[in-house]
Design a protein around this motif. Structure first.
Motif, PDB file in Angstrom:
ATOM      1  N   MET A   1       0.887  -1.138   0.174  1.00 29.56           N
ATOM      2  CA  MET A   1      -0.006   0.067  -0.093  1.00 29.56           C
ATOM      3  C   MET A   1       0.893   1.187   0.106  1.00 29.56           C
ATOM      4  SD  MET A   1      -3.143   1.073   2.771  1.00 29.56           S
ATOM      5  CE  MET A   1      -3.880  -0.613   2.009  1.00 29.56           C
ATOM      6  N   SER A   2       0.631   2.430  -0.771  1.00 30.39           N
ATOM      7  CA  SER A   2       1.367   3.445  -0.780  1.00 30.39           C
ATOM      8  C   SER A   2       0.519   4.390  -1.208  1.00 30.39           C
ATOM      9  CB  SER A   2       2.414   3.319  -1.837  1.00 30.39           C
ATOM     10  OG  SER A   2       3.129   4.312  -2.048  1.00 30.39           O
ATOM     11  N   PRO A   3       0.417   5.657  -0.572  1.00 35.40           N
ATOM     12  CA  PRO A   3      -0.181   7.071  -1.128  1.00 35.40           C
ATOM     13  C   PRO A   3      -0.073   7.162  -2.599  1.00 35.40           C
ATOM     14  CG  PRO A   3       1.119   7.355   0.959  1.00 35.40           C
ATOM     15  CD  PRO A   3       1.529   6.077   0.483  1.00 35.40           C
ATOM     16  N   ARG A   4      -1.257   7.661  -3.220  1.00 34.35           N
ATOM     17  CA  ARG A   4      -1.117   8.116  -4.399  1.00 34.35           C
ATOM     18  C   ARG A   4      -0.372   9.528  -4.344  1.00 34.35           C
ATOM     19  NH1 ARG A   4      -1.145   8.540  -9.243  1.00 34.35           N
ATOM     20  NH2 ARG A   4      -3.102   8.426 -10.719  1.00 34.35           N
ATOM     21  N   ALA A   5      -0.368  10.337  -3.673  1.00 34.57           N
ATOM     22  CA  ALA A   5       0.277  11.370  -3.851  1.00 34.57           C
ATOM     23  C   ALA A   5       0.571  11.903  -2.218  1.00 34.57           C
ATOM     24  CB  ALA A   5      -0.496  12.450  -4.492  1.00 34.57           C
ATOM     25  N   VAL A   6       1.805  12.443  -2.000  1.00 37.19           N
ATOM     26  CA  VAL A   6       2.254  12.929  -0.870  1.00 37.19           C
ATOM     27  C   VAL A   6       2.580  14.401  -0.898  1.00 37.19           C
ATOM     28  CG1 VAL A   6       3.875  12.663   1.273  1.00 37.19           C
ATOM     29  CG2 VAL A   6       3.401  10.767   0.015  1.00 37.19           C
ATOM     30  N   LEU A   7       1.793  15.151  -0.391  1.00 38.59           N
ATOM     31  CA  LEU A   7       2.002  16.485  -0.250  1.00 38.59           C
ATOM     32  C   LEU A   7       2.896  17.164   0.738  1.00 38.59           C
ATOM     33  CD1 LEU A   7      -1.871  17.589  -1.042  1.00 38.59           C
ATOM     34  CD2 LEU A   7      -0.121  16.994  -2.777  1.00 38.59           C
ATOM     35  N   ILE A   8       3.810  18.182   0.190  1.00 37.34           N
ATOM     36  CA  ILE A   8       4.703  18.643   1.030  1.00 37.34           C
ATOM     37  C   ILE A   8       4.968  20.271   0.854  1.00 37.34           C
ATOM     38  CG2 ILE A   8       6.095  16.648   1.579  1.00 37.34           C
ATOM     39  CD1 ILE A   8       8.277  17.973  -0.273  1.00 37.34           C
ATOM     40  N   GLY A   9       5.137  20.990   1.751  1.00 37.11           N
ATOM     41  CA  GLY A   9       5.522  22.307   1.724  1.00 37.11           C
ATOM     42  C   GLY A   9       5.332  23.080   2.833  1.00 37.11           C
ATOM     43  N   PRO A  10       5.623  24.465   2.969  1.00 38.08           N
ATOM     44  CA  PRO A  10       5.801  25.027   4.020  1.00 38.08           C
ATOM     45  C   PRO A  10       4.091  25.644   4.722  1.00 38.08           C
ATOM     46  CG  PRO A  10       6.161  26.565   2.223  1.00 38.08           C
ATOM     47  CD  PRO A  10       6.039  25.151   1.713  1.00 38.08           C
ATOM     48  N   PRO A  11       4.051  26.065   5.730  1.00 37.35           N
ATOM     49  CA  PRO A  11       2.834  26.702   6.178  1.00 37.35           C
ATOM     50  C   PRO A  11       2.237  27.530   5.168  1.00 37.35           C
ATOM     51  CG  PRO A  11       4.465  26.591   7.911  1.00 37.35           C
ATOM     52  CD  PRO A  11       5.111  26.173   6.829  1.00 37.35           C
ATOM     53  N   GLY A  12       1.020  27.419   4.715  1.00 37.65           N
ATOM     54  CA  GLY A  12       0.216  28.169   3.808  1.00 37.65           C
ATOM     55  C   GLY A  12       0.301  27.877   2.386  1.00 37.65           C
ATOM     56  N   SER A  13       0.895  26.895   1.999  1.00 35.20           N
ATOM     57  CA  SER A  13       1.083  26.185   0.859  1.00 35.20           C
ATOM     58  C   SER A  13      -0.134  25.565   0.296  1.00 35.20           C
ATOM     59  CB  SER A  13       2.329  25.252   0.511  1.00 35.20           C
ATOM     60  OG  SER A  13       2.112  24.368   1.352  1.00 35.20           O
ATOM     61  N   GLY A  14      -0.918  25.223   1.242  1.00 31.44           N
ATOM     62  CA  GLY A  14      -2.210  24.909   0.684  1.00 31.44           C
ATOM     63  C   GLY A  14      -2.306  23.096   0.865  1.00 31.44           C
ATOM     64  N   LYS A  15      -1.561  22.533   1.686  1.00 28.08           N
ATOM     65  CA  LYS A  15      -1.540  21.020   1.741  1.00 28.08           C
ATOM     66  C   LYS A  15      -2.832  20.533   2.033  1.00 28.08           C
ATOM     67  CE  LYS A  15       1.883  21.059   4.547  1.00 28.08           C
ATOM     68  NZ  LYS A  15       2.115  22.509   4.513  1.00 28.08           N
ATOM     69  N   SER A  16      -3.297  21.134   3.108  1.00 29.58           N
ATOM     70  CA  SER A  16      -4.773  20.511   3.617  1.00 29.58           C
ATOM     71  C   SER A  16      -5.791  20.835   2.545  1.00 29.58           C
ATOM     72  CB  SER A  16      -5.037  20.991   4.972  1.00 29.58           C
ATOM     73  OG  SER A  16      -4.143  20.737   5.810  1.00 29.58           O
ATOM     74  N   THR A  17      -6.108  22.108   2.037  1.00 28.93           N
ATOM     75  CA  THR A  17      -7.130  22.460   1.093  1.00 28.93           C
ATOM     76  C   THR A  17      -6.819  21.620  -0.190  1.00 28.93           C
ATOM     77  OG1 THR A  17      -7.145  24.611   2.142  1.00 28.93           O
ATOM     78  CG2 THR A  17      -8.228  24.518  -0.047  1.00 28.93           C
ATOM     79  N   VAL A  18      -5.716  21.676  -0.665  1.00 30.34           N
ATOM     80  CA  VAL A  18      -5.379  21.241  -1.916  1.00 30.34           C
ATOM     81  C   VAL A  18      -5.489  19.710  -1.899  1.00 30.34           C
ATOM     82  CG1 VAL A  18      -3.704  20.678  -3.899  1.00 30.34           C
ATOM     83  CG2 VAL A  18      -4.114  23.016  -3.115  1.00 30.34           C
ATOM     84  N   GLY A  19      -5.167  18.952  -0.825  1.00 32.28           N
ATOM     85  CA  GLY A  19      -4.991  17.592  -0.446  1.00 32.28           C
ATOM     86  C   GLY A  19      -6.548  17.206  -0.635  1.00 32.28           C
ATOM     87  N   ARG A  20      -7.317  17.766   0.159  1.00 32.42           N
ATOM     88  CA  ARG A  20      -8.792  17.509   0.343  1.00 32.42           C
ATOM     89  C   ARG A  20      -9.383  17.435  -1.019  1.00 32.42           C
ATOM     90  NH1 ARG A  20      -8.375  20.200   5.101  1.00 32.42           N
ATOM     91  NH2 ARG A  20      -8.850  18.931   6.745  1.00 32.42           N
ATOM     92  N   LEU A  21      -9.193  18.350  -1.910  1.00 34.64           N
ATOM     93  CA  LEU A  21      -9.908  18.635  -3.080  1.00 34.64           C
ATOM     94  C   LEU A  21      -9.012  17.566  -4.148  1.00 34.64           C
ATOM     95  CD1 LEU A  21      -9.709  22.547  -3.840  1.00 34.64           C
ATOM     96  CD2 LEU A  21     -11.706  20.980  -3.218  1.00 34.64           C
ATOM     97  N   LEU A  22      -8.097  17.395  -3.950  1.00 36.28           N
ATOM     98  CA  LEU A  22      -7.403  16.364  -4.852  1.00 36.28           C
ATOM     99  C   LEU A  22      -7.737  14.836  -4.369  1.00 36.28           C
ATOM    100  CD1 LEU A  22      -5.114  15.430  -7.114  1.00 36.28           C
ATOM    101  CD2 LEU A  22      -3.525  15.348  -5.151  1.00 36.28           C
ATOM    102  N   ALA A  23      -8.068  14.647  -3.292  1.00 37.37           N
ATOM    103  CA  ALA A  23      -8.551  13.321  -2.902  1.00 37.37           C
ATOM    104  C   ALA A  23     -10.037  13.041  -3.585  1.00 37.37           C
ATOM    105  CB  ALA A  23      -8.463  13.175  -1.278  1.00 37.37           C
ATOM    106  N   ASP A  24     -10.800  14.197  -3.316  1.00 34.60           N
ATOM    107  CA  ASP A  24     -12.246  13.991  -3.804  1.00 34.60           C
ATOM    108  C   ASP A  24     -12.009  13.717  -5.461  1.00 34.60           C
ATOM    109  OD1 ASP A  24     -13.161  14.536  -1.370  1.00 34.60           O
ATOM    110  OD2 ASP A  24     -13.603  16.657  -1.923  1.00 34.60           O
ATOM    111  N   ARG A  25     -11.068  14.580  -6.026  1.00 31.51           N
ATOM    112  CA  ARG A  25     -11.142  14.491  -7.709  1.00 31.51           C
ATOM    113  C   ARG A  25     -10.767  12.992  -7.982  1.00 31.51           C
ATOM    114  NH1 ARG A  25      -8.728  17.644 -11.753  1.00 31.51           N
ATOM    115  NH2 ARG A  25      -9.948  19.455 -10.934  1.00 31.51           N
ATOM    116  N   LEU A  26      -9.836  12.670  -7.228  1.00 30.68           N
ATOM    117  CA  LEU A  26      -9.516  11.106  -7.566  1.00 30.68           C
ATOM    118  C   LEU A  26     -10.368   9.991  -6.756  1.00 30.68           C
ATOM    119  CD1 LEU A  26      -5.377  11.523  -6.961  1.00 30.68           C
ATOM    120  CD2 LEU A  26      -6.564  11.809  -9.036  1.00 30.68           C
ATOM    121  N   GLY A  27     -11.316  10.361  -6.020  1.00 32.50           N
ATOM    122  CA  GLY A  27     -11.864   9.319  -5.416  1.00 32.50           C
ATOM    123  C   GLY A  27     -11.375   8.614  -4.552  1.00 32.50           C
ATOM    124  N   LEU A  28     -10.612   9.262  -3.950  1.00 32.24           N
ATOM    125  CA  LEU A  28      -9.622   8.576  -2.613  1.00 32.24           C
ATOM    126  C   LEU A  28      -9.829   9.473  -1.455  1.00 32.24           C
ATOM    127  CD1 LEU A  28      -6.455   8.514  -4.809  1.00 32.24           C
ATOM    128  CD2 LEU A  28      -7.849   6.621  -4.219  1.00 32.24           C
TER     129      LEU A  28
END
Length: 167
Positions: A1-28
């Motif tokens: 098992m492995s994540p489809r994508a791992v998001l990294i970046g500094p505070p304020g880069s959008g990891k949580s916001t973009v991550g949730r949207l990307l997961a929804d887009r990919l059905g994950l």
């Protein structure tokens, strides 16, 4: 098992916001290692920093990342400083790591200078700049995909990431 994508970046880069949207887009499913730390600690990350210290937080964070990389097959967002641990950097090898690149002014707007981010308590703008400057080479070195997020709506960032992900 492995994540489809791992998001990294500094505070304020959008990891949580973009991550949730990307997961929804990919059905994950979406998972955030900061939330995992909070669940394990029974308190917010900021309280772990203040009450238990950064060293304790970083150990909990490294454990949360290790578990998430082994257990999660959706979209995973790492805390901004998770990449500071050499063991975590080694574990990220072979994963699709997406660096969400953000400039200081955009990060400041997104983070808000009155937020409860423990590493940004005194002179938040200056602290955020130092943090971003110090970590940028690590983020860049780990990334298999780099996406600029400045002045872009999250949906547009998600479009770019989704188009860049390998099957």
């Amino acid at each position: 098992m492995s994540p489809r994508a791992v998001l990294i970046g500094p505070p304020g880069s959008g990891k949580s916001t973009v991550g949730r949207l990307l997961a929804d887009r990919l059905g994950l499913a979406f998972r955030d290692t900061d939330a995992d730390v909070e669940l394990a600690a029974g308190k917010p990350v900021s309280d772990v920093f203040i009450e238990d210290g950064e060293e304790t937080f970083r150990a909990m964070e490294a454990d949360a990342v290790r578990r998430a990389l082994a257990e999660h097959d959706g979209v995973l967002a790492l805390g901004g400083g998770a990449i500071l641990a050499e063991a975590t950097r080694e574990l990220l090898a072979g994963h699709q790591v997406v660096y969400l690149e953000v400039g200081l002014s955009n990060a400041v707007q997104r983070v808000g200078l009155a937020s409860a981010r423990p590493l940004l308590v005194l002179n938040p703008r200056s602290q955020l700049k130092k943090l971003m400057d110090a970590r940028r080479p690590l983020y860049s070195g780990l990334a298999t995909i780099t996406v600029a997020t400045d002045d872009r709506p999250p949906a547009e960032v998600v479009d770019e990431i989704a188009a860049s992900l390998k099957e």
